[in-house]
Design an enzyme around this catalytic site. Structure first.
Site, mmCIF file in Angstrom:
data_model
loop_
_atom_site.group_PDB
_atom_site.id
_atom_site.type_symbol
_atom_site.label_atom_id
_atom_site.label_comp_id
_atom_site.label_asym_id
_atom_site.label_seq_id
_atom_site.Cartn_x
_atom_site.Cartn_y
_atom_site.Cartn_z
ATOM 1 N N GLY A 10 0.814 -1.216 0.000
ATOM 2 C CA GLY A 10 0.000 0.000 0.000
ATOM 3 C C GLY A 10 0.844 1.262 0.000
ATOM 4 O O GLY A 10 2.018 1.257 -0.403
ATOM 5 N N ASN A 11 0.243 2.359 0.480
ATOM 6 C CA ASN A 11 0.909 3.672 0.467
ATOM 7 C C ASN A 11 2.240 3.636 1.217
ATOM 8 O O ASN A 11 3.283 4.047 0.699
ATOM 9 C CB ASN A 11 0.007 4.721 1.150
ATOM 10 N N GLU A 38 -2.608 -8.875 -5.634
ATOM 11 C CA GLU A 38 -1.695 -7.742 -5.442
ATOM 12 C C GLU A 38 -0.278 -8.121 -5.897
ATOM 13 O O GLU A 38 0.421 -7.344 -6.543
ATOM 14 C CB GLU A 38 -1.707 -7.343 -3.965
ATOM 15 N N CYS A 146 1.963 9.746 3.108
ATOM 16 C CA CYS A 146 2.402 9.292 1.782
ATOM 17 C C CYS A 146 1.263 8.671 0.999
ATOM 18 O O CYS A 146 0.261 8.259 1.578
ATOM 19 C CB CYS A 146 3.531 8.277 1.969
ATOM 20 N N HIS A 208 -7.902 10.130 17.038
ATOM 21 C CA HIS A 208 -8.829 9.748 15.959
ATOM 22 C C HIS A 208 -10.213 9.362 16.486
ATOM 23 O O HIS A 208 -11.195 10.026 16.138
ATOM 24 C CB HIS A 208 -8.196 8.656 15.090
ATOM 25 N N ARG A 323 -10.361 3.986 8.914
ATOM 26 C CA ARG A 323 -9.334 3.432 9.817
ATOM 27 C C ARG A 323 -9.279 4.168 11.155
ATOM 28 O O ARG A 323 -8.851 3.592 12.152
ATOM 29 C CB ARG A 323 -7.957 3.526 9.156
HETATM 30 P P1 NAD Z 1 -2.808 0.799 2.740
HETATM 31 O O1 NAD Z 1 -4.272 0.588 2.861
HETATM 32 O O2 NAD Z 1 -2.344 1.658 1.613
HETATM 33 O O3 NAD Z 1 -2.080 -0.622 2.589
HETATM 34 C C1 NAD Z 1 -2.701 -1.781 2.922
HETATM 35 C C2 NAD Z 1 -1.804 -2.957 2.496
HETATM 36 O O4 NAD Z 1 -1.765 -3.874 3.580
HETATM 37 C C3 NAD Z 1 -2.347 -3.732 1.323
HETATM 38 O O5 NAD Z 1 -1.965 -3.150 0.111
HETATM 39 C C4 NAD Z 1 -1.723 -5.106 1.538
HETATM 40 O O6 NAD Z 1 -0.452 -5.157 0.949
HETATM 41 C C5 NAD Z 1 -1.560 -5.178 3.035
HETATM 42 N N1 NAD Z 1 -2.541 -6.091 3.619
HETATM 43 C C6 NAD Z 1 -3.824 -5.833 3.955
HETATM 44 N N2 NAD Z 1 -4.401 -6.947 4.446
HETATM 45 C C7 NAD Z 1 -3.467 -7.914 4.418
HETATM 46 C C8 NAD Z 1 -3.457 -9.277 4.798
HETATM 47 N N3 NAD Z 1 -4.523 -9.869 5.304
HETATM 48 N N4 NAD Z 1 -2.308 -9.967 4.632
HETATM 49 C C9 NAD Z 1 -1.204 -9.382 4.127
HETATM 50 N N5 NAD Z 1 -1.155 -8.090 3.749
HETATM 51 C C10 NAD Z 1 -2.275 -7.381 3.888
HETATM 52 O O7 NAD Z 1 -2.273 1.349 4.120
HETATM 53 P P2 NAD Z 1 -1.070 2.389 4.347
HETATM 54 O O8 NAD Z 1 -1.521 3.753 3.985
HETATM 55 O O9 NAD Z 1 0.155 1.837 3.722
HETATM 56 O O10 NAD Z 1 -0.956 2.368 5.925
HETATM 57 C C11 NAD Z 1 -0.163 1.405 6.611
HETATM 58 C C12 NAD Z 1 -0.219 1.775 8.082
HETATM 59 O O11 NAD Z 1 0.326 3.105 8.253
HETATM 60 C C13 NAD Z 1 -1.629 1.849 8.669
HETATM 61 O O12 NAD Z 1 -1.540 1.458 10.014
HETATM 62 C C14 NAD Z 1 -1.981 3.329 8.592
HETATM 63 O O13 NAD Z 1 -2.955 3.703 9.536
HETATM 64 C C15 NAD Z 1 -0.623 3.946 8.915
HETATM 65 N N6 NAD Z 1 -0.450 5.337 8.452
HETATM 66 C C16 NAD Z 1 -0.490 5.645 7.124
HETATM 67 C C17 NAD Z 1 -0.261 6.962 6.730
HETATM 68 C C18 NAD Z 1 -0.249 7.343 5.263
HETATM 69 O O14 NAD Z 1 0.032 8.509 4.967
HETATM 70 N N7 NAD Z 1 -0.487 6.427 4.352
HETATM 71 C C19 NAD Z 1 0.002 7.954 7.680
HETATM 72 C C20 NAD Z 1 0.052 7.608 9.039
HETATM 73 C C21 NAD Z 1 -0.160 6.287 9.400
#
Ligand code: NAD
Length: 398
Positions: A10-11, A38, A146, A208, A323
């Site tokens: 993901g991100n 994926e 990100c 949150h 979330r």
């Molecule tokens: P996202 O939704 O973009 O990524 C989710 C990814 O998790 C999926 O693409 C997959 O690869 C993986 N995933 C989901 N279920 C799965 C499973 N059952 N088995 C294996 N892999 C699995 O989330 P993100 O934005 O990358 O966020 C990751 C963490 O960072 C989260 O806890 C989010 O709250 C935190 N966060 C993100 C940001 C941001 O800017 N993106 C900022 C602060 C905190």
């Protein structure tokens, strides 16, 4: 040449891959993607694109995509000494379970970010005191705001945190691991004394769900006719919502004090009041530090982020499946409540939030004030792992 395994697509994973590859030319990535759709999509993109790009506040960095090797094989994923999970907290359990048979004391497995209660889950899945000691690391937060720009090909980092807290099991490793990750990511990693400190210092669990309840509780079903009318999230904190948030934060401090009193020598200095945390995290950037509400309202970093919404027929409605609730309650606030129950600390403000939000997201956690609801199994509360004493809470730490 050194291999690092990244778990997640993901991100955060895109930003991490770009950061690791840009910062050190010797690094290669094993990208562990157990979800077949994926994995094949990512593998296809990197076979067509020769580069992987990272945009950091406007500047673009490009690295060779052949440095990323995609795999769905947990045994191969566990071959790297450093493994980093960059996934929502609900995905830690499947990933840890898949990798567990192959982890040895040569591995360090990190959760970036950890959220709360990682210690109980990791202890449970990796075999408790009998495990062959791989090191488990939790980070307080993701260092970046990100986004994926083009899946498998590019990511954008929109903001970077100056410092991030880190804690390890076993805790004696924390200082060294914090140093390694500071170098890998170029972020100041602050060693925490325990995973419990990391869990209780998780401010997302307060901010949150607390803002969703305190600032949007009475309008969570309201329809905003256009995107422009969707209110800001953090900047919507008024005096009443701030008082509520402050009450939640006070209750976490009471939990911290109770642990420190009952366990002489055990300290959690990073568990601080929300108001102090905002001051330390954003400092001079905040326009008006005169009250907690004003800190939220005048923090420049909070001026564009809107309350999460979902599209409905006549406009937009607050998204109660976001979330902010579905991650920060079962892997945050509820863990804190579970710890409070063990210590006999009353948390009336936190209880109100949990009760209301459980209804919104259709989950049963607390029943008659006890952690026995049918959805507790999908959380990381200590009770789920049979932990019901302070000794149990600290078994991995001491
Ligand atoms: P996202 O939704 O973009 O990524 C989710 C990814 O998790 C999926 O693409 C997959 O690869 C993986 N995933 C989901 N279920 C799965 C499973 N059952 N088995 C294996 N892999 C699995 O989330 P993100 O934005 O990358 O966020 C990751 C963490 O960072 C989260 O806890 C989010 O709250 C935190 N966060 C993100 C940001 C941001 O800017 N993106 C900022 C602060 C905190």
């Amino acid at each position: 040449m050194s291999w690092i395994t990244v778990c997640g697509g993901g991100n955060g994973a895109h930003a991490l891959i770009g950061t690791l590859l840009v910062r050190d030319k010797r690094i290669q990535i094993r990208l562990y993607l157990p979800i077949e759709e994926e994995r094949s999509r990512f593998a296809e993109v990197i076979s067509c694109q020769s580069s992987f790009e990272l945009r950091v506040t406007g500047k673009v960095y490009s690295v060779a995509s052949k440095r990323i090797h995609v795999t769905a094989d947990p045994k191969e994923a566990a071959r790297s000494s450093v493994i980093i999970m960059v996934v929502p907290a609900f995905a830690h359990e499947p990933i840890l379970s898949q990798l567990a048979p192959y982890l040895t004391k040569e591995n360090t497995i990190a959760a970036l970010p950890a959220r709360s209660g990682l210690e109980y889950q990791a202890w449970d899945i990796l075999g408790g005191a009998d495990r062959e000691e791989c090191t488990v690391v939790g980070f307080q937060t993701l260092p970046w705001a990100c986004r994926v720009e083009h899946f498998g090909h590019s990511a954008a980092i929109l903001g970077i945190k100056k410092k991030v807290g880190a804690a390890c099991l076993p805790s004696k490793e924390t200082a060294e691991i914090a140093k390694i990750f500071s170098t890998l990511l170029g972020i100041d990693m602050i060693p925490y004394q325990s995973m419990l400190e990391l869990s209780l210092a998780n401010v997302g669990q307060l901010i949150h769900p607390g803002i969703m309840y305190g600032a949007f509780g009475d309008r969570h079903a309201k329809v905003f006719p256009s995107e422009d009318e969707v209110p800001l999230f953090y900047a919507s904190v008024d005096d009443e919502a701030a008082e509520f948030l402050s009450g939640m934060s006070d209750e976490v401090l009471t939990i911290k004090d109770t642990v420190e009193q009952k366990q002489p020598g055990f300290k959690m200095p990073s568990v601080i009041h929300l108001s102090q945390w905002l001051k330390e995290a954003y400092g001079e950037e905040i326009g008006d530090n005169s009250s907690l509400a004003r800190k939220f309202q005048t923090n420049p970093g909070y001026q564009t982020l809107k309350v999460p919404v979902r599209k409905v027929d006549s406009g937009y409605q607050v998204d109660v499946k976001a979330r902010y609730l579905t991650e920060d309650v079962p892997f945050g606030l509820l863990v804190t409540k579970g710890i409070a129950l063990i210590l006999n600390v009353d948390t009336p403000t936190i209880d109100k939030v949990i009760t209301k939000i459980s209804g919104w997201i259709g989950k049963e956690y607390l029943v008659g004030g006890r952690m026995i609801g049918c959805d507790v199994t999908a959380t990381r509360v200590p009770q789920k792992y049979g932990i019901n004493s302070l000794k149990g809470l600290l078994q991995q730490e001491i």
